[in-house]
Design a protein around this motif. Structure first.
Motif, PDB file in Angstrom:
ATOM      1  N   ARG A   1     -55.480  19.095 109.063  1.00 31.68           N
ATOM      2  CA  ARG A   1     -56.208  19.419 110.301  1.00 31.68           C
ATOM      3  C   ARG A   1     -55.311  20.116 111.321  1.00 31.68           C
ATOM      4  O   ARG A   1     -55.791  20.576 112.351  1.00 31.68           O
TER       5      ARG A   1
ATOM      6  N   CYS B   1     -53.170  18.887 113.452  1.00 37.23           N
ATOM      7  CA  CYS B   1     -53.309  18.228 114.754  1.00 37.23           C
ATOM      8  C   CYS B   1     -52.373  17.031 114.811  1.00 37.23           C
ATOM      9  O   CYS B   1     -51.815  16.611 113.799  1.00 37.23           O
TER      10      CYS B   1
ATOM     11  N   SER C   1     -54.805  19.124 119.530  1.00 40.74           N
ATOM     12  CA  SER C   1     -54.731  20.306 118.659  1.00 40.74           C
ATOM     13  C   SER C   1     -53.379  20.989 118.717  1.00 40.74           C
ATOM     14  O   SER C   1     -53.077  21.839 117.881  1.00 40.74           O
TER      15      SER C   1
ATOM     16  N   LYS D   1     -60.960   9.742 108.621  1.00 42.40           N
ATOM     17  CA  LYS D   1     -60.825  10.897 109.522  1.00 42.40           C
ATOM     18  C   LYS D   1     -62.145  11.658 109.659  1.00 42.40           C
ATOM     19  O   LYS D   1     -62.461  12.162 110.741  1.00 42.40           O
ATOM     20  N   ASP D   2     -62.909  11.745 108.566  1.00 41.58           N
ATOM     21  CA  ASP D   2     -64.143  12.528 108.703  1.00 41.58           C
ATOM     22  C   ASP D   2     -65.166  11.791 109.565  1.00 41.58           C
ATOM     23  O   ASP D   2     -66.063  12.412 110.142  1.00 41.58           O
TER      24      ASP D   2
ATOM     25  N   ASP E   1     -64.156  12.942 112.933  1.00 40.62           N
ATOM     26  CA  ASP E   1     -64.658  14.313 113.126  1.00 40.62           C
ATOM     27  C   ASP E   1     -66.136  14.300 113.523  1.00 40.62           C
ATOM     28  O   ASP E   1     -66.583  15.133 114.312  1.00 40.62           O
TER      29      ASP E   1
END
Ligand SMILES: [Fe+2]
Length: 565
Positions: free
Chosen positions: A174, A176, A195, A260-261, A264
């Motif tokens: 990602r 990040c 980010s 993590k998703d 997201d």
């Protein structure tokens, strides 16, 4: 007196041009070692609480200002906004049991771990935001994320207290930074994601995930973030200076896995779910294998009975009941238990935790200190070995008060010092593959792994931080050694640390260096890209904030903002 007395030298970390005193310098060793530590001149109580220092050892002789045939060791106290304000108004800064306070708020010491991210470098600590550092000048660049993004535990005019982790992670997929913000009063944890660009971070509360103590580390796999409660427990008696420490660390702790998703897919500010586990004994550092195709496995460096919140006081007795040497006052209470490391596997479907491997060699390895691993994407995906420095049994810096507090939990102490050691463990079985034992007068610390041939043709096709054979076994382990006879840096072949150093650098005139914390390796040191948008200190000086300060201190803050603009 085996402990080096120079370990608490308050005169600062010197700049040195190190000389090769033994062995031959490997031609395929390059890049920069960066090391965080605490400015002991501003750590009058606990050695951990001084202003942040970043040191850098350049692995190419004759670079970064070093004379030909010598190696540049450079160090600088980070000139953060709080540090500038301390220099302007030292009279209003005060050392407390939780760090440095002033009418401005809580100073961000940023003294615990260097965190490289590509060509960028950050300095971290457990009670503040990460701070970006210029890898060349070792000067302050910016704090990560606006103060108001972090959800402070204790607000202050300029510097709120931000309990966090000293070990955020960089997500290679990602691109990040993941870290956390804690609220010790509510025992809650929130995820922070940045980010790398811009003055703001995103924050999500983690649902139903109480953190009874603290969170020194977080770790990650490709799909999961792993958050464990850590064995550093705050005692109100200490915070409010009303008595001796009476609390002990918990002997096991919750661990949370967060997909993590799912983060997201969750609106910023809304709670994200976590799977809950329980592990023990106590932990501070833990590292997951990034590739989780075959399961979620985490290496835990346990810290059973390590009471790091306590420090040596001049009127203490030591582990053997002897009066301590006042020269060691301020040093953290050293571990009171042999080293214990495990590899645990987590099943988020069943909630099961399975032990896959354990290191338990109490005669040889006492007190896990710090470790070194291959942090390249390939290295964290499929680690082969784990290099660990063991501090040894150091009775001079084990506080009698801690021995009393933990008496019911302690194994009998060895009858004399156990020497420090460097060992390479097989990452799967944790079997020691090789080990090197130091003398008790040496204090090896802050190891870093350097991949062989990183960035060269031999490593073509690999990521920038990877060598030709990633995983941790192919390259070098660089170990600074504190010693009253003079500071040294030992370089070991990562495949055979048992053979002893292949090269040793030393301070030219026997200069010493005080204690050091975490180290990391970077392929090069270049100036920060100034085109990236970052937070400016001036962005946080809103009129309502400045109005909370006396006029003279508000003026000082404005002057610092101008200086840092
Ligand atoms: Fe740490």
């Amino acid at each position: 007196m085996p402990m080096p007395r120079s370990i608490l030298d308050r005169s600062g970390v010197p700049d040195l041009d190190l000389r090769l005193v033994a062995g031959a310098w490997p031609t395929d060793l390059g890049g920069e070692i960066v090391i965080s530590t605490s400015d002991l001149a501003t750590a009058p109580r606990h050695a951990f609480f001084g202003d942040g220092v970043m040191a850098r050892l350049s692995l190419q002789p004759g670079s970064h200002g070093a004379a030909e045939g010598t190696w540049a060791w450079r160090a600088s106290v980070l000139d953060t906004p709080a540090r500038h304000l301390r220099e302007l108004r030292p009279d209003v800064f005060e050392a407390t049991a939780l760090g440095t306070t002033s009418p401005f708020g809580w100073s961000n010491a940023a003294n615990t771990a260097p965190l490289p991210w590509g060509d960028r470098l950050f300095a971290t600590w457990d009670a503040g935001r990460p701070v970006e550092v210029d890898p060349v000048t070792l000067g302050y660049v910016a704090d990560v994320g606006h103060r108001d993004d972090w959800g402070s535990t204790m607000d202050a005019p300029l510097f709120p207290l931000v309990p966090s982790t000293a070990h955020p992670v960089i997500d290679p997929d990602r691109d990040c930074l993941w870290t956390v913000a804690l609220n010790p009063m509510l025992q809650s944890v929130e995820l922070i994601r940045w980010s790398g660009d811009g003055a703001h971070v995103d924050r999500w509360p983690v649902a139903d995930a109480p953190i009874p103590q603290s969170m020194h580390t977080i770790t990650q796999t490709r799909d999961w973030l792993v958050l464990a409660d850590c064995a550093y427990r705050v005692d109100p008696n200490e915070i409010f200076d009303i008595g001796e420490r009476t609390v002990t660390t918990f002997t096991d702790e919750p661990v949370y896995l967060i997909r993590k998703d799912e983060v997201d897919a969750t609106t910023v500010g809304q709670p994200v779910p976590a799977r809950s586990f329980r592990v023990g004994p106590e932990v501070m550092h833990y590292y997951a294998q990034y590739d989780d195709t075959d399961g979620i496995t985490v290496l835990f460096e346990h810290t059973r009975n390590s009471e790091l919140a306590m420090h040596v006081r001049a009127d203490d007795v030591d582990a053997f009941g002897r009066p301590v040497d006042p020269a060691l006052a301020g040093m953290y209470n050293h571990p009171m238990h042999p080293a214990e490391i495990t590899v645990l596997q987590f099943d988020p479907e069943t909630g099961e935790v399975r032990e896959r491997a354990r290191l338990w060699e109490p005669e040889r390895f006492f007190a896990t200190q710090l470790s070194a691993m291959d942090w390249s994407t390939e290295g964290i995906s499929a680690p082969t070995v784990h290099h660990v420095v063991f501090t040894g049994f150091r009775p001079e810096v084990i506080v009698g008060r801690a021995v009393e507090l933990y008496r019911d939990r302690l194994l009998p102490f060895p009858s004399e010092e156990v020497a420090p050691a460097l060992a390479t463990l097989d990452r799967e079985s944790l079997k020691p593959i090789a080990e090197f034992t130091y003398g008790v007068e040496d204090y090896p610390t802050s190891p870093a792994f350097v991949p062989r041939d990183a960035g060269s043709e031999a490593a073509a096709g690999a990521s920038r931080y990877a060598g030709s054979q990633p995983g941790g076994h192919d390259g070098y382990v660089v170990v600074p050694v504190l010693c009253d006879d003079g500071f040294r840096v030992d370089v070991f072949d990562a495949a055979d640390v048992g053979a002893g150093p292949v090269a040793t650098l030393a301070a030219p005139n026997g200069e010493t260096v005080p204690f050091l914390l975490h180290a990391a390796w970077m392929p090069r040191a270049v100036a920060p890209d100034r085109s990236i948008e970052r937070l400016r200190f001036a962005d946080e000086l809103a009129p309502d904030r400045l109005a909370q300060l006396p006029v003279d201190l508000a003026t000082a803050a404005r002057n610092v903002a101008t200086l840092l603009a």
